[in-house]
Design a protein around this motif. Structure first.
Motif, PDB file in Angstrom:
ATOM      1  N   GLU A  53       6.275   5.617  -0.048  1.00  0.00           N
ATOM      2  CA  GLU A  53       6.455   4.355  -0.374  1.00  0.00           C
ATOM      3  C   GLU A  53       5.269   3.931  -1.022  1.00  0.00           C
ATOM      4  O   GLU A  53       4.026   4.482  -1.056  1.00  0.00           O
ATOM      5  N   PRO A  54       5.406   3.097  -2.011  1.00  0.00           N
ATOM      6  CA  PRO A  54       6.760   2.163  -2.226  1.00  0.00           C
ATOM      7  C   PRO A  54       7.478   2.864  -3.325  1.00  0.00           C
ATOM      8  O   PRO A  54       6.880   3.598  -3.986  1.00  0.00           O
ATOM      9  N   LYS A  55       8.905   2.910  -3.137  1.00  0.00           N
ATOM     10  CA  LYS A  55       9.694   3.524  -3.991  1.00  0.00           C
ATOM     11  C   LYS A  55       9.916   2.490  -5.294  1.00  0.00           C
ATOM     12  O   LYS A  55      10.841   1.798  -5.321  1.00  0.00           O
ATOM     13  N   ILE A  56       9.155   2.880  -6.334  1.00  0.00           N
ATOM     14  CA  ILE A  56       8.862   1.760  -7.329  1.00  0.00           C
ATOM     15  C   ILE A  56      10.207   1.578  -8.415  1.00  0.00           C
ATOM     16  O   ILE A  56      10.808   0.554  -8.284  1.00  0.00           O
ATOM     17  N   ILE A  57      10.807   2.710  -8.589  1.00  0.00           N
ATOM     18  CA  ILE A  57      12.092   2.861  -9.418  1.00  0.00           C
ATOM     19  C   ILE A  57      13.142   2.287  -8.544  1.00  0.00           C
ATOM     20  O   ILE A  57      14.038   1.309  -9.216  1.00  0.00           O
ATOM     21  N   LEU A  58      13.391   2.820  -7.321  1.00  0.00           N
ATOM     22  CA  LEU A  58      14.491   2.294  -6.785  1.00  0.00           C
ATOM     23  C   LEU A  58      14.396   0.703  -6.409  1.00  0.00           C
ATOM     24  O   LEU A  58      15.263  -0.072  -6.550  1.00  0.00           O
ATOM     25  N   LEU A  59      13.161   0.219  -5.848  1.00  0.00           N
ATOM     26  CA  LEU A  59      12.887  -1.201  -5.680  1.00  0.00           C
ATOM     27  C   LEU A  59      13.107  -2.038  -6.798  1.00  0.00           C
ATOM     28  O   LEU A  59      13.707  -3.154  -6.741  1.00  0.00           O
ATOM     29  N   SER A  60      12.464  -1.467  -8.079  1.00  0.00           N
ATOM     30  CA  SER A  60      12.871  -2.171  -9.317  1.00  0.00           C
ATOM     31  C   SER A  60      14.188  -2.409  -9.520  1.00  0.00           C
ATOM     32  O   SER A  60      14.567  -3.551 -10.140  1.00  0.00           O
ATOM     33  N   ILE A  61      15.113  -1.521  -9.333  1.00  0.00           N
ATOM     34  CA  ILE A  61      16.539  -1.514  -9.732  1.00  0.00           C
ATOM     35  C   ILE A  61      17.349  -2.805  -8.498  1.00  0.00           C
ATOM     36  O   ILE A  61      17.984  -3.597  -8.915  1.00  0.00           O
ATOM     37  N   VAL A  62      16.581  -2.354  -7.464  1.00  0.00           N
ATOM     38  CA  VAL A  62      17.236  -3.392  -6.364  1.00  0.00           C
ATOM     39  C   VAL A  62      16.897  -4.822  -6.654  1.00  0.00           C
ATOM     40  O   VAL A  62      17.805  -5.715  -6.494  1.00  0.00           O
ATOM     41  N   SER A 103       0.965  -1.302  -0.012  1.00  0.00           N
ATOM     42  CA  SER A 103      -0.025   0.028   0.117  1.00  0.00           C
ATOM     43  C   SER A 103       0.795   1.217  -0.084  1.00  0.00           C
ATOM     44  O   SER A 103       2.068   1.148   0.581  1.00  0.00           O
ATOM     45  N   GLU A 104       0.471   2.316  -0.436  1.00  0.00           N
ATOM     46  CA  GLU A 104       1.132   3.503  -0.596  1.00  0.00           C
ATOM     47  C   GLU A 104       1.206   4.036   0.942  1.00  0.00           C
ATOM     48  O   GLU A 104       0.365   4.110   1.615  1.00  0.00           O
ATOM     49  N   GLU A 105       2.491   4.731   1.342  1.00  0.00           N
ATOM     50  CA  GLU A 105       2.598   5.143   2.418  1.00  0.00           C
ATOM     51  C   GLU A 105       2.956   6.654   2.307  1.00  0.00           C
ATOM     52  O   GLU A 105       3.873   6.992   1.561  1.00  0.00           O
TER      53      GLU A 105
END
Length: 376
Positions: A338-347, A56-58
């Motif tokens: 949150e969620p940090k979509i771009i950062l988490l995708s790269i991770v 969920s968005e935070e």
């Protein structure tokens, strides 16, 4: 796959014979398995996307509190009041309120005792259409990602069979807790709320500033949560610091009342003695009157001293300022943190590549050991 493993075995045998591994040939082996490495990357990346899009968005809100120095405004305020009230000679202006070490405040916020008070504070949740307690939010409205429910599945299945026994144990523990207020005890909903609130609060000390960050799934709820936390923290710390002063005031007040009663009793005895022996000239009666007068003067002197100490303690309690003042008010967030979509995708993409390479080198080591022990 068998063809690639066979090619890997040839590479291993050649490396064992030459007692060295050529970097170029190792790269060629990795490229030979690139299809399987890509499959691992895609799998990990897909699992990562599942986590991202089920989260969920935070919304995060930050506020800052300025921690006052223990020898600052409190002592000045008390000193001024002492001089006005004529108690300056008693040293009230030099007495500082005991200060809690600032380094302990972030840890104190995460303590169960403070969080139990916090969980019953209310914020407005648009989804509920009303103000609700944080306890209600965590147990009825908080959303979690797919993996949270997956990890909780075994405990949920177990809880189905142990519900009755668990409820009986909780009732027993809570009843014991009510008998002894010095012991903290929580039911399952309160324990869950405390655990989740710890994830939604971040407190850091930056010199004299205390930075408070909170997150909630809605902007208004996040800002209100931050304001409630800051306000409750100031009240909680003020109560801790003043607790000793309040106890001291109450103790002195009791002793002062006792001394006042003794003064009244000795004064009454002296007055009755004088009325009963008016006009009688006797040295024994004069000696007894002097003794009663000395008792009265002693009790009055003690009462007067206690009354001054009580006034000193009263000023200290009533005029003590909070340990903290608001330096930066919480601001209503406009976009989710949150969620940090771009950062988490790269991770997850990088993580997939790392896991893919680890699996390759794991297979390489296993095949190398098998070939080595086969030839021994």
């Amino acid at each position: 796959m068998k063809k690639h493993i066979s090619h890997m075995d040839q590479f291993i045998k050649k490396s064992l014979q030459e007692e060295e591994i050529l970097f170029k040939e190792l790269i060629n082996e990795i490229l030979a398995f690139k299809k399987w490495i890509v499959i691992v990357i895609i799998t990990i990346f897909s699992l990562g996307l599942l986590y991202i899009f089920t989260s969920s968005e935070e919304y995060s809100t930050t506020s800052k509190l300025l921690m006052e120095q223990s020898n600052g405004i409190n002592s000045k305020a008390l000193g001024g009041l002492a001089s006005i009230s004529g108690l300056g000679n008693l040293g009230i202006g030099n007495q500082n309120t005991e200060a809690l070490p600032p380094e302990l405040i972030p840890e104190l916020v995460m303590e169960s005792d403070f969080l139990k008070r916090l969980m019953y504070e209310k914020v407005y949740l648009e989804e509920a259409g009303d103000t609700i307690t944080l306890l209600q939010f965590v147990n009825n409205y908080e959303k979690h990602n797919f993996y949270y429910h997956l990890l909780k599945l075994p405990s949920k299945v177990k809880a189905i069979f142990l519900t009755d026994k668990k409820e009986v144990m909780e009732d027993t523990v809570l009843s014991k807790k009510n008998e002894d207020e010095a012991i903290l005890a929580f039911d399952s909903k309160e324990r869950k709320t405390i655990a989740q609130l710890k994830k939604r609060i971040e407190v850091e000390k930056e010199e004299r500033l205390l930075v408070i960050q909170t997150k909630m799934p809605e902007p208004l709820a996040s800002a209100q949560f931050n304001e409630v936390l800051s306000r409750l923290l100031k009240e909680y710390l003020t109560n801790i610091i003043l607790d000793k002063d309040v106890q001291n005031f109450e103790f002195i007040q009791e002793r002062t009342n006792e001394a006042k009663n003794r003064v009244e009793q000795t004064q009454l005895k002296l007055a009755n003695f004088r009325d009963s022996n008016r006009g009688i000239n006797s040295q024994l009666l004069k000696t007894e009157e002097d003794r009663l007068l000395a008792d009265f003067n002693l009790e009055f002197s003690l009462y007067n001293s206690l009354a001054q100490q009580m006034e000193q303690a009263r000023i200290k309690v009533q005029n003590a300022t909070p340990l903290m003042t608001v330096f930066q008010k919480p601001q209503l967030p406009t976009s989710p943190s949150e969620p940090k979509i771009i950062l988490l995708s790269i991770v997850f993409l990088v993580l997939g590549g790392i896991i893919g390479l680890l699996l390759f080198f794991g297979l390489l080591i296993i095949r190398m050991l098998m070939i080595h022990f086969t030839n021994v």
